[in-house]
Write a protein that holds these residues in place. Structure first.
Motif, PDB file in Angstrom:
ATOM      1  N   ALA A 192       0.865  -1.186   0.000  1.00 50.24           N
ATOM      2  CA  ALA A 192       0.000   0.000   0.000  1.00 50.24           C
ATOM      3  C   ALA A 192       0.901   1.234   0.000  1.00 50.24           C
ATOM      4  O   ALA A 192       1.947   1.259   0.642  1.00 50.24           O
ATOM      5  N   VAL A 193       0.486   2.258  -0.719  1.00 48.59           N
ATOM      6  CA  VAL A 193       1.282   3.480  -0.887  1.00 48.59           C
ATOM      7  C   VAL A 193       1.483   4.163   0.475  1.00 48.59           C
ATOM      8  O   VAL A 193       0.605   4.114   1.341  1.00 48.59           O
ATOM      9  N   ARG A 194       2.663   4.787   0.662  1.00 47.01           N
ATOM     10  CA  ARG A 194       2.985   5.486   1.925  1.00 47.01           C
ATOM     11  C   ARG A 194       1.839   6.407   2.358  1.00 47.01           C
ATOM     12  O   ARG A 194       1.325   7.192   1.546  1.00 47.01           O
ATOM     13  N   GLY A 195       1.451   6.278   3.612  1.00 46.57           N
ATOM     14  CA  GLY A 195       0.374   7.134   4.121  1.00 46.57           C
ATOM     15  C   GLY A 195      -1.022   6.569   3.888  1.00 46.57           C
ATOM     16  O   GLY A 195      -2.003   7.175   4.293  1.00 46.57           O
TER      17      GLY A 195
ATOM     18  N   ILE B  19     -19.802  10.705   5.165  1.00 50.40           N
ATOM     19  CA  ILE B  19     -18.733   9.815   5.618  1.00 50.40           C
ATOM     20  C   ILE B  19     -17.908   9.503   4.385  1.00 50.40           C
ATOM     21  O   ILE B  19     -18.478   9.112   3.368  1.00 50.40           O
ATOM     22  N   GLY B  20     -16.598   9.684   4.453  1.00 50.66           N
ATOM     23  CA  GLY B  20     -15.819   9.319   3.281  1.00 50.66           C
ATOM     24  C   GLY B  20     -14.348   9.643   3.420  1.00 50.66           C
ATOM     25  O   GLY B  20     -13.931  10.342   4.345  1.00 50.66           O
ATOM     26  N   PRO B  21     -13.539   9.110   2.478  1.00 57.78           N
ATOM     27  CA  PRO B  21     -12.096   9.352   2.518  1.00 57.78           C
ATOM     28  C   PRO B  21     -11.724  10.748   2.028  1.00 57.78           C
ATOM     29  O   PRO B  21     -12.388  11.299   1.151  1.00 57.78           O
ATOM     30  N   GLN B  22     -10.662  11.294   2.614  1.00 55.91           N
ATOM     31  CA  GLN B  22     -10.098  12.588   2.207  1.00 55.91           C
ATOM     32  C   GLN B  22      -8.613  12.355   1.981  1.00 55.91           C
ATOM     33  O   GLN B  22      -8.043  11.379   2.495  1.00 55.91           O
ATOM     34  N   PHE B  23      -7.956  13.277   1.285  1.00 63.20           N
ATOM     35  CA  PHE B  23      -6.570  13.042   0.861  1.00 63.20           C
ATOM     36  C   PHE B  23      -5.713  14.277   1.108  1.00 63.20           C
ATOM     37  O   PHE B  23      -6.050  15.360   0.626  1.00 63.20           O
ATOM     38  N   ARG B  24      -4.628  14.110   1.865  1.00 63.19           N
ATOM     39  CA  ARG B  24      -3.683  15.211   2.075  1.00 63.19           C
ATOM     40  C   ARG B  24      -2.275  14.632   2.081  1.00 63.19           C
ATOM     41  O   ARG B  24      -2.018  13.647   2.792  1.00 63.19           O
ATOM     42  N   ARG B  25      -1.366  15.279   1.351  1.00 62.89           N
ATOM     43  CA  ARG B  25       0.006  14.768   1.299  1.00 62.89           C
ATOM     44  C   ARG B  25       0.762  15.314   2.517  1.00 62.89           C
ATOM     45  O   ARG B  25       1.567  16.229   2.413  1.00 62.89           O
ATOM     46  N   GLU B  26       0.460  14.750   3.683  1.00 60.91           N
ATOM     47  CA  GLU B  26       1.131  15.160   4.921  1.00 60.91           C
ATOM     48  C   GLU B  26       2.221  14.150   5.238  1.00 60.91           C
ATOM     49  O   GLU B  26       2.265  13.067   4.649  1.00 60.91           O
ATOM     50  N   ARG B  27       3.078  14.477   6.200  1.00 59.05           N
ATOM     51  CA  ARG B  27       4.093  13.525   6.627  1.00 59.05           C
ATOM     52  C   ARG B  27       3.420  12.483   7.517  1.00 59.05           C
ATOM     53  O   ARG B  27       2.892  12.827   8.565  1.00 59.05           O
ATOM     54  N   PRO B  28       3.379  11.207   7.076  1.00 58.21           N
ATOM     55  CA  PRO B  28       2.615  10.225   7.848  1.00 58.21           C
ATOM     56  C   PRO B  28       3.219   9.987   9.227  1.00 58.21           C
ATOM     57  O   PRO B  28       4.431   9.986   9.381  1.00 58.21           O
ATOM     58  N   GLN B  29       2.389   9.836  10.212  1.00 59.73           N
ATOM     59  CA  GLN B  29       2.785   9.442  11.570  1.00 59.73           C
ATOM     60  C   GLN B  29       1.541   8.918  12.274  1.00 59.73           C
ATOM     61  O   GLN B  29       0.477   8.825  11.651  1.00 59.73           O
TER      62      GLN B  29
ATOM     63  N   GLY C   6      -1.776   8.508  13.669  1.00 57.33           N
ATOM     64  CA  GLY C   6      -2.968   9.362  13.589  1.00 57.33           C
ATOM     65  C   GLY C   6      -2.955  10.334  12.422  1.00 57.33           C
ATOM     66  O   GLY C   6      -3.863  11.152  12.307  1.00 57.33           O
ATOM     67  N   ARG C   7      -1.924  10.245  11.560  1.00 60.27           N
ATOM     68  CA  ARG C   7      -1.908  11.150  10.403  1.00 60.27           C
ATOM     69  C   ARG C   7      -1.568  10.350   9.156  1.00 60.27           C
ATOM     70  O   ARG C   7      -0.513   9.747   9.064  1.00 60.27           O
ATOM     71  N   TYR C   8      -2.494  10.332   8.213  1.00 65.91           N
ATOM     72  CA  TYR C   8      -2.342   9.519   7.011  1.00 65.91           C
ATOM     73  C   TYR C   8      -2.565  10.395   5.786  1.00 65.91           C
ATOM     74  O   TYR C   8      -3.035  11.521   5.886  1.00 65.91           O
ATOM     75  N   ARG C   9      -2.210   9.841   4.616  1.00 67.01           N
ATOM     76  CA  ARG C   9      -2.433  10.601   3.380  1.00 67.01           C
ATOM     77  C   ARG C   9      -3.820  10.330   2.816  1.00 67.01           C
ATOM     78  O   ARG C   9      -4.396  11.185   2.162  1.00 67.01           O
ATOM     79  N   GLN C  10      -4.336   9.120   3.042  1.00 61.08           N
ATOM     80  CA  GLN C  10      -5.778   8.900   2.846  1.00 61.08           C
ATOM     81  C   GLN C  10      -6.344   8.640   4.223  1.00 61.08           C
ATOM     82  O   GLN C  10      -5.914   7.712   4.908  1.00 61.08           O
ATOM     83  N   PHE C  11      -7.261   9.477   4.655  1.00 56.66           N
ATOM     84  CA  PHE C  11      -7.875   9.286   5.962  1.00 56.66           C
ATOM     85  C   PHE C  11      -9.379   9.482   5.800  1.00 56.66           C
ATOM     86  O   PHE C  11      -9.845   9.928   4.750  1.00 56.66           O
ATOM     87  N   TRP C  12     -10.106   9.122   6.845  1.00 57.45           N
ATOM     88  CA  TRP C  12     -11.573   9.147   6.731  1.00 57.45           C
ATOM     89  C   TRP C  12     -12.160  10.209   7.642  1.00 57.45           C
ATOM     90  O   TRP C  12     -11.698  10.388   8.768  1.00 57.45           O
ATOM     91  N   GLN C  13     -13.157  10.877   7.139  1.00 57.87           N
ATOM     92  CA  GLN C  13     -13.882  11.846   7.981  1.00 57.87           C
ATOM     93  C   GLN C  13     -15.371  11.491   8.017  1.00 57.87           C
ATOM     94  O   GLN C  13     -15.946  11.058   7.018  1.00 57.87           O
ATOM     95  N   ILE C  14     -15.955  11.709   9.188  1.00 60.69           N
ATOM     96  CA  ILE C  14     -17.408  11.774   9.315  1.00 60.69           C
ATOM     97  C   ILE C  14     -17.685  13.216   9.664  1.00 60.69           C
ATOM     98  O   ILE C  14     -17.120  13.740  10.624  1.00 60.69           O
ATOM     99  N   GLY C  15     -18.512  13.870   8.889  1.00 59.96           N
ATOM    100  CA  GLY C  15     -18.737  15.287   9.167  1.00 59.96           C
ATOM    101  C   GLY C  15     -20.189  15.667   8.965  1.00 59.96           C
ATOM    102  O   GLY C  15     -21.008  14.858   8.503  1.00 59.96           O
TER     103      GLY C  15
ATOM    104  N   ALA D 159       0.822  13.582  19.424  1.00 61.34           N
ATOM    105  CA  ALA D 159       0.960  14.885  18.757  1.00 61.34           C
ATOM    106  C   ALA D 159      -0.290  15.250  17.949  1.00 61.34           C
ATOM    107  O   ALA D 159      -0.717  16.402  17.920  1.00 61.34           O
ATOM    108  N   GLN D 160      -0.875  14.260  17.271  1.00 60.67           N
ATOM    109  CA  GLN D 160      -2.077  14.531  16.454  1.00 60.67           C
ATOM    110  C   GLN D 160      -3.287  14.360  17.356  1.00 60.67           C
ATOM    111  O   GLN D 160      -4.008  13.379  17.262  1.00 60.67           O
ATOM    112  N   ASN D 161      -3.518  15.336  18.250  1.00 59.39           N
ATOM    113  CA  ASN D 161      -4.495  15.085  19.317  1.00 59.39           C
ATOM    114  C   ASN D 161      -5.915  15.551  18.987  1.00 59.39           C
ATOM    115  O   ASN D 161      -6.800  15.429  19.820  1.00 59.39           O
ATOM    116  N   ALA D 162      -6.149  16.086  17.767  1.00 62.59           N
ATOM    117  CA  ALA D 162      -7.506  16.558  17.436  1.00 62.59           C
ATOM    118  C   ALA D 162      -8.354  15.401  16.914  1.00 62.59           C
ATOM    119  O   ALA D 162      -8.116  14.879  15.827  1.00 62.59           O
ATOM    120  N   LEU D 163      -9.343  15.011  17.728  1.00 60.63           N
ATOM    121  CA  LEU D 163     -10.293  13.988  17.284  1.00 60.63           C
ATOM    122  C   LEU D 163     -11.167  14.534  16.171  1.00 60.63           C
ATOM    123  O   LEU D 163     -11.601  13.818  15.285  1.00 60.63           O
TER     124      LEU D 163
END
Ligand code: HAM
Length: 428
Positions: A6-9, A114-124, A126-135, A288-292
């Motif tokens: 699977a691709v980084r992140g 509900i769905g995936p979102q994409f950001r080219r962040e430095r993975p660590q 709780g922080r991914y490049r494809q992550f999921w949001q419920i909003g 560090a990624q403490n925002a739920l």
């Protein structure tokens, strides 16, 4: 041959973790439905300018993190177009609100997603490049009450109820007001002035932002810059009376329903569309990624995108981070086991075992089915890992209709008539 990964992140979600995902999504749908939200599904990619105009050119998201490509025209009638995988969903929802003229109903629109979102962040963690949001977003014409502080408080109260119902303890609601579109320019001018002397001692990003978008200096995470940021003017000192009254009314409504909060005058959030109330729910267990989750009011966003006046407020929760928090809590409790492992004693009993498993599953039990090819010892070993009980189906049991059941925790072995089996397993 190199093995593909699977691709980084990005990552695969596997059982049993996916059960937790399902639980969170089901709980969100149940809680949101009580507030009369309906689901919206917007496309995964949008025109790039949707995000630069709403989230903001100078934000980290737009300036560094978007997955953008030039989509070539396939026919003469088409034009090539810059497209972007959505880094967040609020811009898409407001675009859809404008495109489908949802404001014409004159009512508030309460839309959740509900769905995936994409950001080219430095993975660590709780922080991914494809992550999921419920909003969810509450948006509508001012005549529908969309500007009322009651909307802000209702959304915050819903979130507190959701986290409680999900069993997440130890969250903190952090709140601020970033002022209206008239307060902001005054504050930004004061920041720009203060940064004239201070920016040269700050990181390269801050130096650039001090010129282009001084508010974004407050998002800086560089540790050496933090003492300087502490000395900058605070937005609270620039709020006009209407913004102060709005914030006070939000706090009063939260007090009235007993939702606890902390005020952080530096919470400006990393997106440009916010006005007045901004908030995050944080959790200490996340590191560090403490925002739920995060959100806020965006009274000018529809107009920024060329739409009618349509104030709104919303939030998005990081599903990946909710799951991490639940997993940490679950690691301290016992694993969930199936009600029973059905073990056929010999391959000739496989088909009958499937029929028995079907009978029990149709009565709502969770059943693991073994295999008659397994030796008895192996059936016990596997069953013990997967289920609370093992049900043995041999020739005798098949003939007599009386099953042998062993409860793993107590070691107790009993004979149970087939008709009473489901109830006995449920009670075990
Ligand atoms: P946001 O703060 O950018 O806001 O993201 C909301 C939440 O998504 C964060 O609190 C975090 O839990 C999660 N999140 C963000 N980036 C990542 C990542 N790289 N990996 C894992 N989780 C992440 C928004 O997106 C706004 N659209 C929220 C909103 C809705 N405001 C008004 N309406």
């Amino acid at each position: 041959m190199t093995l593909l990964k699977a691709v980084r992140g990005t990552r695969d979600l596997l059982p049993p973790e996916t059960e937790l995902w399902d639980r969170v999504e089901t709980t969100a749908r149940r809680v949101f439905a009580r507030y009369n939200f309906g689901e919206i599904r917007t496309p995964i990619f949008e025109d790039t300018s949707l995000f630069s105009r709403s989230v903001g050119e100078e934000t980290d998201i737009v300036s560094k993190e978007m997955y953008t490509w030039e989509d070539r025209a396939r026919a003469q009638s088409e034009k090539s177009q810059s497209l972007t995988l959505r880094p967040e969903n609020t811009a898409g929802v407001v675009r859809a609100y404008i495109e489908h003229k949802l404001g014409e109903s004159g009512l508030l629109q309460k839309l959740c997603y509900i769905g995936p979102q994409f950001r080219r962040e430095r993975p660590q963690k709780g922080r991914y490049r494809q992550f999921w949001q419920i909003g969810a977003e509450v948006i509508g014409p001012p005549s529908a009450g969309s500007e009322s502080p009651l909307r802000d408080a209702e959304v915050l109260e819903m979130l507190a109820s959701f986290l409680d119902e999900l069993g997440i303890n130890g969250w903190t609601l952090v709140l601020n007001s970033v002022g209206s579109s008239t307060d902001r320019p005054k504050y930004i001018a004061a920041l720009r002035e203060a940064l004239k002397d201070k920016a040269p001692q700050m990181c390269a990003d801050c130096q650039r932002r001090a010129e282009t978008n001084p508010l974004r200096v407050l998002d800086c995470k560089v540790p050496e810059d933090q003492p300087i940021i502490e000395t900058l003017p605070k937005i609270a000192d620039f709020l006009d009376d209407a913004s102060k009254a709005h914030f006070a009314a939000v706090l009063a409504a939260l007090d009235a329903c007993g939702v606890r909060y902390e005020i952080n005058p530096r919470l400006v959030r990393g997106l440009d569309y916010y006005t007045r109330t901004t908030f995050e729910f944080t959790h200490g267990g996340l590191g560090a990624q403490n925002a739920l989750l995060g959100g806020g009011r965006y009274d000018g966003l529809s107009e920024m995108l060329g739409g009618p006046r349509a104030p709104g407020i919303g939030f998005a929760m990081g599903l990946d981070r909710l799951i991490l928090t639940l997993q940490a809590a679950q690691a301290e409790s016992a694993p969930t086991l199936a009600d029973a492992f059905v073990a056929p004693l010999g391959e000739s009993l496989n088909a009958d075992a499937l029929a028995l498993a079907r009978e029990l599953r149709r009565k709502g039990l969770q059943i693991e089915l073994g295999d008659g090819g397994f030796r008895l010892k192996k059936s016990f070993e596997i069953g013990n890992k997967l289920a609370r009980n093992i049900v043995l189906l041999g020739e005798d049991e098949q003939r007599s209709g009386i099953l042998t059941v062993k409860h793993f925790a107590t070691g107790e072995q009993t004979k149970i008539p087939r008709a009473e089996l489901a109830q006995a397993l449920r009670n075990s």
